[in-house]
Design an enzyme around this catalytic site. Structure first.
Site, PDB file in Angstrom:
ATOM      1  N   HIS A 204     -23.810   7.228 -17.966  1.00  0.00           N
ATOM      2  CA  HIS A 204     -22.444   7.607 -17.596  1.00  0.00           C
ATOM      3  C   HIS A 204     -22.399   9.026 -17.028  1.00  0.00           C
ATOM      4  O   HIS A 204     -23.339   9.481 -16.399  1.00  0.00           O
ATOM      5  CB  HIS A 204     -21.489   7.412 -18.769  1.00  0.00           C
ATOM      6  CG  HIS A 204     -21.390   5.986 -19.245  1.00  0.00           C
ATOM      7  ND1 HIS A 204     -21.361   4.913 -18.384  1.00  0.00           N
ATOM      8  CD2 HIS A 204     -21.321   5.455 -20.506  1.00  0.00           C
ATOM      9  CE1 HIS A 204     -21.266   3.791 -19.075  1.00  0.00           C
ATOM     10  NE2 HIS A 204     -21.255   4.087 -20.360  1.00  0.00           N
TER      11      HIS A 204
ATOM     12  N   SER B 230     -24.605  -4.923 -19.650  1.00  0.00           N
ATOM     13  CA  SER B 230     -25.868  -4.391 -19.161  1.00  0.00           C
ATOM     14  C   SER B 230     -26.704  -5.535 -18.594  1.00  0.00           C
ATOM     15  O   SER B 230     -26.706  -6.638 -19.150  1.00  0.00           O
ATOM     16  CB  SER B 230     -26.637  -3.720 -20.305  1.00  0.00           C
ATOM     17  OG  SER B 230     -25.902  -2.663 -20.871  1.00  0.00           O
TER      18      SER B 230
ATOM     19  N   ALA C 214     -30.572   1.085 -19.645  1.00  0.00           N
ATOM     20  CA  ALA C 214     -31.246   2.383 -19.736  1.00  0.00           C
ATOM     21  C   ALA C 214     -32.379   2.319 -20.758  1.00  0.00           C
ATOM     22  O   ALA C 214     -33.482   2.832 -20.519  1.00  0.00           O
ATOM     23  CB  ALA C 214     -30.238   3.464 -20.114  1.00  0.00           C
TER      24      ALA C 214
END
Length: 291
Positions: A163, A62, A126
């Site tokens: 996803h 990430s 996220a």
């Protein structure tokens, strides 16, 4: 390269976009220049944690996590996952008609305030994007593929979806509260940087450049041979049919994936810089790409 060439560990997630990206490398469709790669398929939160320990030579992580591993890794200029006007989605159960909320950020934030939100990991991009959008919030960490269940069974009142759930939430009985990639682009004009590939800094620079070139060639091969690359990726598509898998791959394997470009690089710096300024990242890092 000689027969004594090193073997590099390559970590990526078992998702259709990563499978598509690394198809040519996994199946020897391109010249690997004598290098060998051990593919380690693990979920992104696990890869983030492994990067903290410096365990893999090359890894998908990430962008949020990069703030904590920049001393060990440099960003490769290819392999990025960016949401250009789309991205992680906060969902809830489809409400009854009397409980609608207005599609304005002030109303959305008010509705989310004080509610428990299921998130796929605190080091995911996220999660950081939701912090930037909402501020501090109550949350519970669950595996990304169990977030729908957490909302359904009442463990959380909303869920942060990454996803393929970004495409399937409606069919699974959920409604969208906010698309964080859409919000980010509205606020900044930039794509939302979600994932990237990193490489250990202790690998000599010339080898890092060669490895970056191989990964870019693998991405290019997939894009040029889309049908067979998508077919390969279907083994990792979970509940997606071929059309949805192809759509998902198109969202996250594109020109930004070939190279961040100026906008992509600016997006990473803006994302991590804003997070540091807001106090969500305790360090301001120098963002280094393998050029």
């Amino acid at each position: 390269m000689t027969a004594m060439s090193p073997v590099f560990t390559l970590g990526h997630s078992p998702d259709p976009d990563d499978a598509f990206m690394f198809y040519a490398m996994a199946k020897n469709k391109i010249d690997l220049r004598g290098y060998r790669f051990e593919h380690r398929l693990e979920d992104i939160q696990t890869l983030n944690e492994r990067a903290l320990r410096g365990e893999l030579d090359i890894s998908a992580i990430s962008i949020h996590a990069y703030a904590y591993v920049a001393d060990k890794y440099a960003l490769l200029p290819c392999g990025a996952s960016m949401g250009d006007g789309y991205g992680p989605i906060v969902i809830r159960k489809i409400p009854n008609p009397t409980s609608q909320i207005q599609n304005r950020d002030v109303d959305l934030r008010e509705w989310l305030g004080g509610r428990v939100i299921a998130v796929p990991g605190r080091m995911t991009s996220a999660f950081l994007a939701l912090q930037l959008y909402l501020g501090k919030f109550e949350h519970v960490v669950v595996p990304f593929d169990q977030i729908f269940d957490a909302v359904n069974n009442g463990r959380a009142e909303a869920g942060l979806i990454i996803h393929e759930g970004q495409l399937t939430y409606g069919h699974s009985g959920f409604g969208k509260i906010v698309d964080l990639g859409e919000w980010w682009k509205r606020e900044t004009g930039l794509p939302l940087p979600l994932g990237g590939n990193v490489i250990r800094r202790d690998i000599p620079l010339e080898i890092r450049r060669e490895l970056a070139a191989i990964i870019r060639e693998s991405i290019d091969y997939g894009l040029a041979h889309r049908d067979v690359a998508v077919k390969h990726a279907m083994a990792y598509a979970r509940d997606l049919n071929t059309n949805l898998a192809d759509e998902f791959i198109g969202m996250y394997v594109n020109d930004h994936t070939r190279d961040y470009g100026k906008r992509g690089r600016a997006a990473v710096r803006k994302f991590l810089g804003d997070a540091h300024q807001a106090g969500y990242i305790d360090r301001l890092i120098e963002i280094e790409f393998v050029e």
